[in-house]
Scaffold this motif. Structure first.
Motif, PDB file in Angstrom:
ATOM      1  N   ARG A  55     162.652 -22.001  -4.721  1.00 55.21           N
ATOM      2  CA  ARG A  55     163.767 -22.422  -5.569  1.00 55.21           C
ATOM      3  C   ARG A  55     164.787 -23.233  -4.778  1.00 55.21           C
ATOM      4  O   ARG A  55     165.254 -24.280  -5.228  1.00 55.21           O
ATOM      5  N   GLU A  56     165.118 -22.761  -3.590  1.00 54.10           N
ATOM      6  CA  GLU A  56     166.109 -23.460  -2.771  1.00 54.10           C
ATOM      7  C   GLU A  56     165.586 -24.809  -2.277  1.00 54.10           C
ATOM      8  O   GLU A  56     166.294 -25.815  -2.318  1.00 54.10           O
ATOM      9  N   ALA A  57     164.352 -24.850  -1.832  1.00 49.28           N
ATOM     10  CA  ALA A  57     163.781 -26.087  -1.271  1.00 49.28           C
ATOM     11  C   ALA A  57     163.538 -27.157  -2.330  1.00 49.28           C
ATOM     12  O   ALA A  57     163.536 -28.350  -2.019  1.00 49.28           O
ATOM     13  N   ASN A  58     163.328 -26.744  -3.581  1.00 48.66           N
ATOM     14  CA  ASN A  58     162.919 -27.696  -4.622  1.00 48.66           C
ATOM     15  C   ASN A  58     163.910 -27.855  -5.769  1.00 48.66           C
ATOM     16  O   ASN A  58     163.617 -28.581  -6.717  1.00 48.66           O
ATOM     17  N   ASP A  59     165.064 -27.192  -5.684  1.00 52.25           N
ATOM     18  CA  ASP A  59     166.019 -27.209  -6.797  1.00 52.25           C
ATOM     19  C   ASP A  59     165.272 -26.924  -8.101  1.00 52.25           C
ATOM     20  O   ASP A  59     165.383 -27.651  -9.089  1.00 52.25           O
ATOM     21  N   ALA A  60     164.458 -25.857  -8.054  1.00 55.18           N
ATOM     22  CA  ALA A  60     163.559 -25.553  -9.166  1.00 55.18           C
ATOM     23  C   ALA A  60     163.572 -24.058  -9.460  1.00 55.18           C
ATOM     24  O   ALA A  60     163.879 -23.247  -8.589  1.00 55.18           O
ATOM     25  N   SER A  61     163.228 -23.712 -10.689  1.00 52.14           N
ATOM     26  CA  SER A  61     163.159 -22.315 -11.077  1.00 52.14           C
ATOM     27  C   SER A  61     162.381 -22.193 -12.382  1.00 52.14           C
ATOM     28  O   SER A  61     161.865 -23.182 -12.905  1.00 52.14           O
ATOM     29  N   LEU A  62     162.319 -20.987 -12.891  1.00 60.34           N
ATOM     30  CA  LEU A  62     161.734 -20.710 -14.195  1.00 60.34           C
ATOM     31  C   LEU A  62     162.881 -20.306 -15.114  1.00 60.34           C
ATOM     32  O   LEU A  62     163.644 -19.394 -14.796  1.00 60.34           O
ATOM     33  N   TYR A  63     163.045 -21.000 -16.217  1.00 58.40           N
ATOM     34  CA  TYR A  63     164.096 -20.687 -17.187  1.00 58.40           C
ATOM     35  C   TYR A  63     163.444 -20.037 -18.401  1.00 58.40           C
ATOM     36  O   TYR A  63     162.454 -20.555 -18.938  1.00 58.40           O
ATOM     37  N   THR A  64     164.010 -18.937 -18.856  1.00 57.46           N
ATOM     38  CA  THR A  64     163.523 -18.289 -20.064  1.00 57.46           C
ATOM     39  C   THR A  64     163.991 -19.080 -21.279  1.00 57.46           C
ATOM     40  O   THR A  64     165.180 -19.343 -21.443  1.00 57.46           O
ATOM     41  N   VAL A  65     163.041 -19.453 -22.130  1.00 55.71           N
ATOM     42  CA  VAL A  65     163.371 -20.201 -23.341  1.00 55.71           C
ATOM     43  C   VAL A  65     163.150 -19.375 -24.609  1.00 55.71           C
ATOM     44  O   VAL A  65     163.626 -19.736 -25.682  1.00 55.71           O
ATOM     45  N   GLU A  66     162.428 -18.264 -24.474  1.00 56.10           N
ATOM     46  CA  GLU A  66     162.210 -17.379 -25.613  1.00 56.10           C
ATOM     47  C   GLU A  66     161.900 -15.994 -25.071  1.00 56.10           C
ATOM     48  O   GLU A  66     161.219 -15.856 -24.049  1.00 56.10           O
ATOM     49  N   ALA A  67     162.420 -14.956 -25.746  1.00 60.88           N
ATOM     50  CA  ALA A  67     162.158 -13.580 -25.337  1.00 60.88           C
ATOM     51  C   ALA A  67     162.113 -12.684 -26.568  1.00 60.88           C
ATOM     52  O   ALA A  67     162.845 -12.897 -27.532  1.00 60.88           O
ATOM     53  N   HIS A  68     161.243 -11.687 -26.510  1.00 58.70           N
ATOM     54  CA  HIS A  68     161.110 -10.698 -27.585  1.00 58.70           C
ATOM     55  C   HIS A  68     161.092  -9.321 -26.930  1.00 58.70           C
ATOM     56  O   HIS A  68     160.218  -9.033 -26.119  1.00 58.70           O
ATOM     57  N   VAL A  69     162.057  -8.478 -27.298  1.00 63.46           N
ATOM     58  CA  VAL A  69     162.153  -7.125 -26.750  1.00 63.46           C
ATOM     59  C   VAL A  69     161.867  -6.131 -27.857  1.00 63.46           C
ATOM     60  O   VAL A  69     162.343  -6.289 -28.992  1.00 63.46           O
ATOM     61  N   ARG A  70     161.102  -5.103 -27.501  1.00 65.32           N
ATOM     62  CA  ARG A  70     160.885  -3.970 -28.411  1.00 65.32           C
ATOM     63  C   ARG A  70     161.397  -2.718 -27.710  1.00 65.32           C
ATOM     64  O   ARG A  70     160.962  -2.417 -26.599  1.00 65.32           O
TER      65      ARG A  70
END
Length: 155
Positions: A55-70
């Motif tokens: 993440r630090e080296a690439n200015d990159a990450s995973l962003y959550t765009v949808e979530a479903h909780v039960r």
């Protein structure tokens, strides 16, 4: 808080319930289920190669765009949480993760998330090595999955 080694294609995150997380009914409050699932998502990100160094080296990450909780059952103060996570779908820049929260051998909650790989503020394909690792971890989604994300299958 710990991230034990993965068990096959299941990645495990363990964490005790904090006293501050307990609501007026004496149970784990809603937002803290999501907090712990977020820690488990970080554990999956580490396993596929999207850890802090990446993440630090690439200015990159995973962003959550949808979530479903039960929310399936209560979690009491002092409980030890175990989240079992699997990668159940992947495309060039999307990752679908299934989490199960267990306490004392009982399933208490599930969360499925759809995350998009983001570089420098915009969505971008996964690098080849990360895409390959995601494919290595893929398992079929469980029947309980929402179905809203189900068309997402394989990388």
């Amino acid at each position: 808080m710990s991230a034990p080694p993965d068990q096959g294609h299941v990645l495990v995150w363990q964490e005790p319930v904090q006293e501050a997380w307990i609501d007026y009914n004496g149970h784990l409050s809603e937002p803290y289920y999501v907090l712990v699932f977020g820690h488990a998502t970080d554990n999956v990100m580490d396993a596929v190669g999207i850890g802090p160094d990446y993440r630090e080296a690439n200015d990159a990450s995973l962003y959550t765009v949808e979530a479903h909780v039960r929310y399936l059952d209560e979690v009491s103060a002092g409980a030890d949480l175990e989240v079992r996570s699997t990668v159940v779908g992947a495309t060039g820049k999307l990752l679908w993760i299934w989490h199960e929260m267990w306490v004392d051998g009982r399933l208490r909650a599930t969360e499925e998330i759809l995350g998009v790989h983001v570089v420098g503020g915009g969505s971008a394909p996964f690098p080849d090595d990360i895409a390959a690792r995601a494919r290595e971890l893929l398992v079929d989604p469980p029947e309980e999955a929402s179905g809203r994300i189900r068309p997402l299958r394989r990388a």
